[in-house]
Design a protein around this motif. Structure first.
Motif, short mmCIF file in Angstrom:
data_model
loop_
_atom_site.label_atom_id
_atom_site.label_comp_id
_atom_site.label_asym_id
_atom_site.label_seq_id
_atom_site.Cartn_x
_atom_site.Cartn_y
_atom_site.Cartn_z
N GLU A 151 -11.41 -5.47 4.44
CA GLU A 151 -10.96 -6.77 3.90
C GLU A 151 -9.44 -6.83 3.82
OE1 GLU A 151 -12.89 -7.04 0.17
OE2 GLU A 151 -14.89 -7.36 1.02
N VAL A 152 -8.83 -5.73 3.34
CA VAL A 152 -7.37 -5.69 3.21
C VAL A 152 -6.71 -5.84 4.58
CG1 VAL A 152 -5.40 -4.23 2.63
CG2 VAL A 152 -7.36 -4.36 1.09
N TYR A 211 -4.27 2.74 2.13
CA TYR A 211 -5.20 2.94 3.23
C TYR A 211 -5.80 4.34 3.18
CZ TYR A 211 -2.87 -1.20 5.22
OH TYR A 211 -2.36 -2.45 5.45
N ARG A 215 -13.62 -2.58 1.36
CA ARG A 215 -12.35 -3.08 0.83
C ARG A 215 -11.22 -2.88 1.83
NH1 ARG A 215 -8.30 -0.51 -3.55
NH2 ARG A 215 -6.96 -2.31 -3.82
N ARG A 223 -4.64 -9.15 6.33
CA ARG A 223 -3.30 -8.98 6.88
C ARG A 223 -3.19 -9.60 8.26
NH1 ARG A 223 1.40 -8.72 6.94
NH2 ARG A 223 2.80 -6.94 7.19
N GLY A 242 0.77 -1.23 0.00
CA GLY A 242 0.00 0.00 0.00
C GLY A 242 0.80 1.28 0.00
#
Length: 880
Positions: A231-232, A195, A228, A236, A29
């Motif tokens: 979810e990301v 993010y 999203r 992790r 990211g």
């Protein structure tokens, strides 16, 4: 954004035949793929042959799966040695002198066969590798060999800092973003661009990130992400096992924690594995080792998934562990109280009070409010109510503060408690939209109940503070004349700090700028020293009058640095008093001739003032926004700001002269070409400033009269003010007015020198432009050209400002003052009849002046006149 150095490094690598690869490494990211794409675009535009591949877990299961589409047709790979050599030969053939750049995204997922083949192609000079690698991800020996060696250059991308994020958000959203919003988004995203993007999208979708036509701002306490993003982050955090999950949940609720506490709920190897996976961060501070989550968003996701009873158990267990160690650290009472309150909704009242004191003195006002509101009513004291009211004030919750403080005043026992409540309550009343008389009445009521001479004097100091805030600097300074230069007695601190805050502001407003600077520096130093003893705002608020004093002393660069540093501190503290830093920084930039930057600060101040319904700050800010928009040629935006200003309640006196609230109206009139009316507005405003004793405010307004054609009328008064006041700015203004009145080129250039020395770039450009026009009129072309170059240099620092003097001096060098005024009115579309009425002339006289102006300027229509004078041409009339 923020990757210029890395892109330049790739350009250098691509042109170095000894380099075989360029790796972009970093956490998920941070923008590795985005930078690599930029590199690919540059390579393609530079004539390099470009190939692309994306490695993945699925492709890694098939040998050469990630790069199969790049392999030449017809090559037999049954024998890897011969096949790989054939691929290298085919790819290298016919390339002329341009290497093939091969971009492989997520290189760490590459299968061994692909890695071996790519290494051979690199060594043969057939390709130059461009790859992205996620740090912390395991990969095999073949990929390690591919990325190693001196011929492969590696760059490591970090997160973006707050300044870069502010630039990025402004570029993405199309307008500036409030600094508090930038701070919130930076803290939440940790500078991770992926993010950040999801946080912004979520806030936009929820309606929590909005703009007012000038600036974007996040609603207080509201920051929404997207599905999203969850979810990301969730992906992790998977695969850590039950013990590891417990550590992560405990940190989400209680971080930072001593390492021993983390290892009390999971084995040391489990904690070490979490660190190795990049999920937690371990820090060493002398003999203390602490653990925290590696990213703030991990805590958000984890907290959302902890069941209520499990949350309660984790919090109470951690509180018990800290108590068992004796709660020896200074912040332990605050942590224990917060954990117990979150777990059960209550805690020991004495513990809550101790914790609230710690929160208040660390300037965490929201936490102080939460803790004090949890104290049962029968355990509250005058001191706790005063502290709660003060925390409400700092958060801009004026009505809540008044409710608590009025009750505290009724229940105050004795003179000292009455005094303590009065100091906080009068400040809150003064900042709210209550009449100034109400705050003064509250101070008088306390004075009537107090007999101790020392305490009565403190209320007189408080009255002096209030009168300066209320726009009466001379009266306030009289009450603060004998304010000691220092204080060490804890009982004196709150009253002294209030007086020491406003005394330098009052000194600056009456033109005693050198004293003001000394006093402001002294007050700030004392406040830093006694911060934990005082129930006053953040020490950075003492920088507010210093910004004002440095500006009026002709030291805008210092004012800028001081104000920006103070604003950053107050943003972190989330204190409402930061609004006045923004107000005064906008004023500093306006006086420096930077309307874009001034508008940015005033837009920030306006957004904040609206949030907290702080009309005292909003009035000068809206006037400033209108003035900036007018000199930028955005007349509609200026009208919008003035319309909002007109809808505010009748003005109460404020810190700055009420006359300065007429700036926007005056500059909008000037932008329309109505210079005479603009001067009338400014002269009336200057009289208002003079009546209230605002010498520096009066000088500001009179200087603008001179710039708009009234120099002869105001030069004398500006000279008087320059003699009565100190600092370098006011004498430079007076010198400019006298030079404009004389219309003498050499004197104008000397005035330009004086204005440049005090950082007044727009005044410098105007003086040099007027000098160029005067030299041109006197048929001195070389001197005119030199002055014009001088003007252009200064004008380049003025962010596109367009003022009548700057835009028309050269064009109307041969015009009389009346011809210039009529020409400007005609250029913006006014009919001769309207001009005649505005100037009390006959239509025939107007037309005669206009005809002579046309002849001198070599134009035949009003549209040509508008273009010549740098104005917006009037709209074309409809045909037929």
């Amino acid at each position: 954004m923020g990757r210029e150095r890395e892109l330049k490094e790739f350009v250098a690598v691509s042109q170095d035949r000894r380099c075989r690869g360029f790796l972009v490494c970093g956490a998920a990211g941070v923008g590795k793929s985005r930078l690599a794409e930029e590199c690919v675009e540059w390579a393609a535009a530079s004539g390099f042959r470009v190939g692309r591949a994306t490695a993945s877990a699925a492709a890694a299961a098939v040998p050469l799966g990630a790069i199969a589409h790049l392999l030449p047709a017809g090559v037999d790979l049954a024998d890897p040695v011969a096949g790989f050599a054939a691929v290298a030969e085919r790819l290298a053939a016919g390339q002329e002198d341009r290497l093939r750049v091969l971009f492989v995204d997520d290189l760490h997922w590459l299968d061994s066969s692909s890695a071996v083949l790519l290494r051979q192609l690199m060594d043969a000079g057939a390709v130059q590798l461009l790859g992205t690698v996620r740090t912390g991800e395991p990969y095999g020996e073949a990929v390690a060999a591919l990325t190693g060696g001196d011929s492969v250059r590696r760059v490591d991308l970090g997160v973006l800092n707050s300044a870069r994020i502010g630039e990025l958000l402004a570029a993405a959203l199309g307008r500036p973003v409030a600094r508090h919003t930038v701070h919130e988004l930076t803290a939440a995203s940790g500078g991770n661009v992926l993010y950040l993007r999801e946080l912004v999208l979520g806030a936009l979708a929820a309606g929590d990130l909005t703009e007012d036509g000038e600036i974007w701002q996040l609603r207080e306490g509201r920051l929404s992400g997207t599905a999203r993003l969850a979810e990301v982050i969730g992906a992790r955090l998977t695969g850590v096992g039950l013990a590891g999950r417990t550590v992560l949940e405990l940190l989400a609720l209680c971080e930072p924690l001593p390492l021993a506490d983390a290892e009390s709920v999971a084995a040391p190897h489990t904690v070490a594995a979490l660190e190795g996976a990049g999920l937690i961060r371990v820090a060493q501070d002398r003999r203390r080792t602490t653990v925290s989550l590696a990213h703030p968003l991990y805590g958000e996701v984890l907290r959302a998934g902890v069941p209520v009873l499990r949350r309660r158990a984790l919090l109470l267990d951690q509180a018990a562990r800290t108590e068992a160690r004796g709660a020896r650290r200074r912040g332990d009472p605050l942590r224990i109280a917060t954990w117990r309150l979150a777990a059960t909704g209550t805690a020991d009242p004495a513990l809550l009070t101790r914790a609230a004191v710690l929160a208040r003195h660390s300037h965490d006002y929201a936490q102080a409010v939460a803790l004090l509101q949890a104290v049962p009513e029968d355990h509250h004291t005058t001191a706790t109510r005063s502290m709660l009211g003060d925390a409400f004030f700092e958060m801009g919750r004026w009505a809540d503060a008044e409710k608590v403080l009025a009750r505290a005043d009724r229940l105050a026992d004795g003179e000292r408690e009455t005094l303590a409540v009065a100091l906080v309550r009068t400040t809150n009343l003064l900042w709210s939209n209550a009449p100034v008389a109400e705050a003064l009445a509250a101070n008088d009521a306390a004075l009537a109940r107090i007999t101790n001479p020392v305490d009565r004097r403190k209320l007189k100091i408080n009255e002096g503070f209030m009168r300066i805030v209320a726009g009466l600097p001379a009266q306030g300074l009289t009450l603060l004349e004998d304010l000691e230069t220092d204080v060490d007695d804890a009982s004196d601190i709150d009253a002294w700090l209030r007086g020491a805050w406003m005394k330098p502001a009052g000194l600056a407003l009456v033109g005693r700028t050198h004293e003001a600077v000394v006093w402001a520096e002294r007050a700030h130093a004392v406040h830093r020293r006694v911060d934990e003893k005082a129930l006053a705002s953040h020490p950075a608020f003492q920088r507010i009058p210093l910004v004002l004093a440095l500006t009026e002393a002709g030291r805008p660069a210092e004012a800028r640095r001081t104000g920006e540093a103070a604003y950053a501190e107050l943003v972190v503290a989330d204190s409402v008093v930061r609004v006045w830093v923004a107000v005064l920084l906008g004023r500093t930039e306006w006086l420096s001739g930077r309307p874009v930057t001034a508008r940015r600060w005033w837009a920030e101040a306006a957004a904040l003032a609206r949030t907290f319904d702080h009309a005292m700050a909003l009035r000068p800010v809206l006037a400033g926004l209108a003035a900036c928009a007018a000199v930028q040629g955005e007349l509609e935006a200026a009208e919008v700001a003035l319309a909002e200003l007109g809808e505010l309640p009748l003005p109460e006196p404020g810190l700055l002269s009420a006359g300065e609230e007429r700036l926007g109206q005056a500059w909008l009139l000037a932008a329309r070409g109505e210079l005479g009316e603009a001067r009338t507005v400014l002269m009336a405003a200057a009289r208002t400033a003079r009546v209230t004793g605002h010498a520096t405010g009066e000088a500001l307004l009179l200087t603008d009269v001179a710039r708009l054609g009234g120099a002869r009328r105001v030069a004398g008064r500006l000279t008087e003010l320059a003699r009565a006041c100190d600092g370098e700015l006011l004498p430079a203004r007076a010198q400019l007015a006298r030079a404009l009145a004389a219309d003498h080129p050499e004197r104008l250039l000397r005035a330009a020198d004086a204005c440049e020395a005090v950082g007044a770039d727009l005044l410098t450009a105007e003086a040099a432009t007027a000098a160029a026009a005067a030299w041109h009129r006197d048929r001195e072309p070389r001197r005119a050209a030199a002055a014009a170059r001088r003007a252009a240099t200064a004008e380049a620092r003025c962010e596109g400002a367009r003022t009548p003097l700057l835009m028309t001096a050269r064009a109307v060098a041969a015009l009389t003052a009346r011809e210039r005024e009529i020409a400007l009115l005609a250029a913006v579309g006014n009919a001769s009849l309207d001009i005649a009425r505005a100037l009390t002339l006959s239509v025939r006289t107007v037309d005669n002046h206009l005809h002579r102006a046309y002849a001198k300027l070599g134009v035949t229509t009003r549209r040509e006149l508008a273009r010549t004078l740098g104005q917006h041409p009037p709209p074309a009339r409809p045909q037929g």
